[in-house]
Design a protein around this motif. Structure first.
Motif, PDB file in Angstrom:
ATOM      1  N   LYS A  81       1.192  12.904 -11.196  1.00 28.00           N
ATOM      2  CA  LYS A  81       1.783  14.241 -11.085  1.00 28.00           C
ATOM      3  C   LYS A  81       1.174  15.046  -9.942  1.00 28.00           C
ATOM      4  CE  LYS A  81       2.963  14.295 -15.896  1.00 28.00           C
ATOM      5  NZ  LYS A  81       2.679  14.813 -17.216  1.00 28.00           N
ATOM      6  N   GLY A  82       0.856  14.366  -8.830  1.00 28.96           N
ATOM      7  CA  GLY A  82       0.385  15.045  -7.645  1.00 28.96           C
ATOM      8  C   GLY A  82      -1.117  15.165  -7.505  1.00 28.96           C
ATOM      9  N   ASP A  83      -1.894  14.686  -8.493  1.00 31.31           N
ATOM     10  CA  ASP A  83      -3.353  14.801  -8.418  1.00 31.31           C
ATOM     11  C   ASP A  83      -3.984  13.707  -7.562  1.00 31.31           C
ATOM     12  OD1 ASP A  83      -3.316  17.036 -10.009  1.00 31.31           O
ATOM     13  OD2 ASP A  83      -3.561  15.901 -11.871  1.00 31.31           O
ATOM     14  N   LEU A  84      -3.403  12.539  -7.538  1.00 27.65           N
ATOM     15  CA  LEU A  84      -3.938  11.424  -6.764  1.00 27.65           C
ATOM     16  C   LEU A  84      -2.911  11.003  -5.737  1.00 27.65           C
ATOM     17  CD1 LEU A  84      -5.429   9.282  -9.658  1.00 27.65           C
ATOM     18  CD2 LEU A  84      -6.684  10.661  -8.020  1.00 27.65           C
ATOM     19  N   PRO A  85      -3.179  10.275  -4.752  1.00 34.94           N
ATOM     20  CA  PRO A  85      -4.413   9.799  -4.159  1.00 34.94           C
ATOM     21  C   PRO A  85      -5.222  10.921  -3.498  1.00 34.94           C
ATOM     22  CG  PRO A  85      -2.533   8.551  -3.313  1.00 34.94           C
ATOM     23  CD  PRO A  85      -2.019   9.662  -4.149  1.00 34.94           C
ATOM     24  N   LEU A  86      -4.583  11.866  -2.830  1.00 32.60           N
ATOM     25  CA  LEU A  86      -5.306  12.995  -2.242  1.00 32.60           C
ATOM     26  C   LEU A  86      -4.607  14.278  -2.675  1.00 32.60           C
ATOM     27  CD1 LEU A  86      -5.831  11.656   1.399  1.00 32.60           C
ATOM     28  CD2 LEU A  86      -7.516  11.744  -0.422  1.00 32.60           C
ATOM     29  N   SER A  87      -5.247  15.027  -3.563  1.00 35.03           N
ATOM     30  CA  SER A  87      -4.594  16.232  -4.081  1.00 35.03           C
ATOM     31  C   SER A  87      -4.469  17.316  -3.014  1.00 35.03           C
ATOM     32  CB  SER A  87      -5.357  16.756  -5.299  1.00 35.03           C
ATOM     33  OG  SER A  87      -6.680  17.102  -4.917  1.00 35.03           O
ATOM     34  N   ALA A  88      -5.339  17.281  -1.997  1.00 33.61           N
ATOM     35  CA  ALA A  88      -5.290  18.300  -0.944  1.00 33.61           C
ATOM     36  C   ALA A  88      -4.016  18.188  -0.102  1.00 33.61           C
ATOM     37  CB  ALA A  88      -6.512  18.183  -0.047  1.00 33.61           C
ATOM     38  N   LEU A  89      -3.433  17.003  -0.035  1.00 33.25           N
ATOM     39  CA  LEU A  89      -2.225  16.824   0.768  1.00 33.25           C
ATOM     40  C   LEU A  89      -0.970  17.322   0.077  1.00 33.25           C
ATOM     41  CD1 LEU A  89      -2.760  13.284   2.329  1.00 33.25           C
ATOM     42  CD2 LEU A  89      -2.989  15.493   3.440  1.00 33.25           C
ATOM     43  N   GLY A  90      -1.007  17.390  -1.222  1.00 32.92           N
ATOM     44  CA  GLY A  90       0.169  17.840  -1.962  1.00 32.92           C
ATOM     45  C   GLY A  90       1.321  16.863  -1.798  1.00 32.92           C
ATOM     46  N   ASN A  91       2.499  17.406  -1.482  1.00 30.70           N
ATOM     47  CA  ASN A  91       3.681  16.552  -1.335  1.00 30.70           C
ATOM     48  C   ASN A  91       3.659  15.722  -0.061  1.00 30.70           C
ATOM     49  OD1 ASN A  91       4.814  17.268  -3.761  1.00 30.70           O
ATOM     50  ND2 ASN A  91       5.987  18.964  -2.901  1.00 30.70           N
ATOM     51  N   TRP A  92       2.707  15.976   0.819  1.00 31.91           N
ATOM     52  CA  TRP A  92       2.585  15.164   2.029  1.00 31.91           C
ATOM     53  C   TRP A  92       2.129  13.751   1.698  1.00 31.91           C
ATOM     54  CZ3 TRP A  92       4.510  16.147   6.659  1.00 31.91           C
ATOM     55  CH2 TRP A  92       4.885  17.450   6.946  1.00 31.91           C
ATOM     56  N   ASN A  93       1.689  13.515   0.475  1.00 32.73           N
ATOM     57  CA  ASN A  93       1.342  12.151   0.052  1.00 32.73           C
ATOM     58  C   ASN A  93       2.554  11.225   0.148  1.00 32.73           C
ATOM     59  OD1 ASN A  93      -1.477  11.983  -0.755  1.00 32.73           O
ATOM     60  ND2 ASN A  93      -0.943  13.565  -2.240  1.00 32.73           N
ATOM     61  N   ILE A  94       3.733  11.773  -0.068  1.00 33.08           N
ATOM     62  CA  ILE A  94       4.944  10.962   0.058  1.00 33.08           C
ATOM     63  C   ILE A  94       5.125  10.519   1.509  1.00 33.08           C
ATOM     64  CG2 ILE A  94       7.460  10.973  -0.213  1.00 33.08           C
ATOM     65  CD1 ILE A  94       7.036  13.050  -2.441  1.00 33.08           C
ATOM     66  N   VAL A  95       4.864  11.423   2.440  1.00 39.20           N
ATOM     67  CA  VAL A  95       4.979  11.093   3.859  1.00 39.20           C
ATOM     68  C   VAL A  95       3.962  10.023   4.238  1.00 39.20           C
ATOM     69  CG1 VAL A  95       4.806  12.019   6.199  1.00 39.20           C
ATOM     70  CG2 VAL A  95       5.886  13.376   4.409  1.00 39.20           C
ATOM     71  N   VAL A  96       2.747  10.118   3.678  1.00 35.38           N
ATOM     72  CA  VAL A  96       1.721   9.115   3.959  1.00 35.38           C
ATOM     73  C   VAL A  96       2.172   7.749   3.439  1.00 35.38           C
ATOM     74  CG1 VAL A  96      -0.641   8.406   3.454  1.00 35.38           C
ATOM     75  CG2 VAL A  96      -0.152  10.788   3.994  1.00 35.38           C
TER      76      VAL A  96
ATOM     77  N   ILE B 251       0.834  -1.198   0.000  1.00 34.93           N
ATOM     78  CA  ILE B 251       0.000   0.000   0.000  1.00 34.93           C
ATOM     79  C   ILE B 251       0.872   1.253   0.000  1.00 34.93           C
ATOM     80  CG2 ILE B 251      -1.604   1.356   1.402  1.00 34.93           C
ATOM     81  CD1 ILE B 251      -2.870  -1.323   2.258  1.00 34.93           C
ATOM     82  N   GLY B 252       1.918   1.269   0.820  1.00 34.38           N
ATOM     83  CA  GLY B 252       2.811   2.426   0.855  1.00 34.38           C
ATOM     84  C   GLY B 252       3.513   2.649  -0.464  1.00 34.38           C
ATOM     85  N   LEU B 253       4.008   1.585  -1.061  1.00 30.21           N
ATOM     86  CA  LEU B 253       4.674   1.715  -2.355  1.00 30.21           C
ATOM     87  C   LEU B 253       3.705   2.166  -3.429  1.00 30.21           C
ATOM     88  CD1 LEU B 253       7.273   1.296  -3.990  1.00 30.21           C
ATOM     89  CD2 LEU B 253       6.522  -1.042  -4.395  1.00 30.21           C
ATOM     90  N   ALA B 254       2.508   1.575  -3.439  1.00 29.67           N
ATOM     91  CA  ALA B 254       1.500   1.967  -4.431  1.00 29.67           C
ATOM     92  C   ALA B 254       1.081   3.426  -4.255  1.00 29.67           C
ATOM     93  CB  ALA B 254       0.286   1.042  -4.328  1.00 29.67           C
ATOM     94  N   TRP B 255       0.964   3.873  -3.000  1.00 27.96           N
ATOM     95  CA  TRP B 255       0.575   5.269  -2.730  1.00 27.96           C
ATOM     96  C   TRP B 255       1.594   6.231  -3.344  1.00 27.96           C
ATOM     97  CZ3 TRP B 255      -3.620   6.505   0.660  1.00 27.96           C
ATOM     98  CH2 TRP B 255      -3.806   7.873   0.885  1.00 27.96           C
ATOM     99  N   ILE B 256       2.876   5.939  -3.140  1.00 27.23           N
ATOM    100  CA  ILE B 256       3.930   6.808  -3.670  1.00 27.23           C
ATOM    101  C   ILE B 256       3.973   6.754  -5.189  1.00 27.23           C
ATOM    102  CG2 ILE B 256       6.430   7.165  -3.725  1.00 27.23           C
ATOM    103  CD1 ILE B 256       6.460   6.171  -0.789  1.00 27.23           C
ATOM    104  N   VAL B 257       3.830   5.554  -5.752  1.00 24.86           N
ATOM    105  CA  VAL B 257       3.874   5.414  -7.214  1.00 24.86           C
ATOM    106  C   VAL B 257       2.696   6.142  -7.860  1.00 24.86           C
ATOM    107  CG1 VAL B 257       3.651   3.745  -9.099  1.00 24.86           C
ATOM    108  CG2 VAL B 257       5.230   3.302  -7.225  1.00 24.86           C
ATOM    109  N   VAL B 258       1.498   5.979  -7.296  1.00 22.07           N
ATOM    110  CA  VAL B 258       0.320   6.670  -7.843  1.00 22.07           C
ATOM    111  C   VAL B 258       0.505   8.181  -7.743  1.00 22.07           C
ATOM    112  CG1 VAL B 258      -2.137   7.121  -7.418  1.00 22.07           C
ATOM    113  CG2 VAL B 258      -1.304   4.779  -7.491  1.00 22.07           C
ATOM    114  N   PHE B 259       1.079   8.662  -6.667  1.00 20.32           N
ATOM    115  CA  PHE B 259       1.317  10.096  -6.514  1.00 20.32           C
ATOM    116  C   PHE B 259       2.240  10.618  -7.615  1.00 20.32           C
ATOM    117  CE2 PHE B 259       4.079  13.455  -4.750  1.00 20.32           C
ATOM    118  CZ  PHE B 259       3.128  14.458  -4.612  1.00 20.32           C
ATOM    119  N   TYR B 260       3.313   9.892  -7.886  1.00 17.45           N
ATOM    120  CA  TYR B 260       4.252  10.353  -8.908  1.00 17.45           C
ATOM    121  C   TYR B 260       3.685  10.207 -10.320  1.00 17.45           C
ATOM    122  CZ  TYR B 260       8.194  11.361  -5.898  1.00 17.45           C
ATOM    123  OH  TYR B 260       9.023  11.916  -4.967  1.00 17.45           O
ATOM    124  N   VAL B 261       2.976   9.118 -10.574  1.00 15.82           N
ATOM    125  CA  VAL B 261       2.441   8.894 -11.920  1.00 15.82           C
ATOM    126  C   VAL B 261       1.359   9.914 -12.245  1.00 15.82           C
ATOM    127  CG1 VAL B 261       1.129   7.245 -13.329  1.00 15.82           C
ATOM    128  CG2 VAL B 261       3.085   6.467 -12.004  1.00 15.82           C
TER     129      VAL B 261
END
Length: 84
Positions: A53-68, A41-51
């Motif tokens: 371009k920051g719109d998914l999984p949660l666009s409101a978090l911005g770069n904090w998606n990497i921390v999640v 889940i953590g790896l998929a979250w980061i990969v989806v965020f990069y693929v």
């Protein structure tokens, strides 16, 4: 000079070992699947965020998606300490 006598030592024979049954079932079958799930889940979250371009999984978090994503991975490592 006369030669001294050599004392012969008895050969060491270890005492008979007690045989004990090894218990392979630790009762924690949930640890490995949960650990792997957190890693994935953590790896998929980061990969989806990069693929995306920051719109998914949660666009409101911005770069904090990497921390999640790394948070999920850290939880996976925390769960791995329970594995026997």
């Amino acid at each position: 000079m006369p030669k001294s006598r050599i004392r012969k030592k008895d050969d060491f024979t270890p005492p008979p070992a007690k045989t004990t049954a090894i218990r392979l079932n630790s009762g924690r079958r949930w640890v490995a699947p949960l650990m792997l799930a957190m890693f994935i889940i953590g790896l998929a979250w980061i990969v989806v965020f990069y693929v995306s371009k920051g719109d998914l999984p949660l666009s409101a978090l911005g770069n904090w998606n990497i921390v999640v994503g790394f948070g999920f991975i850290a939880v996976g490592f925390g769960v791995s300490t329970q594995w026997k």
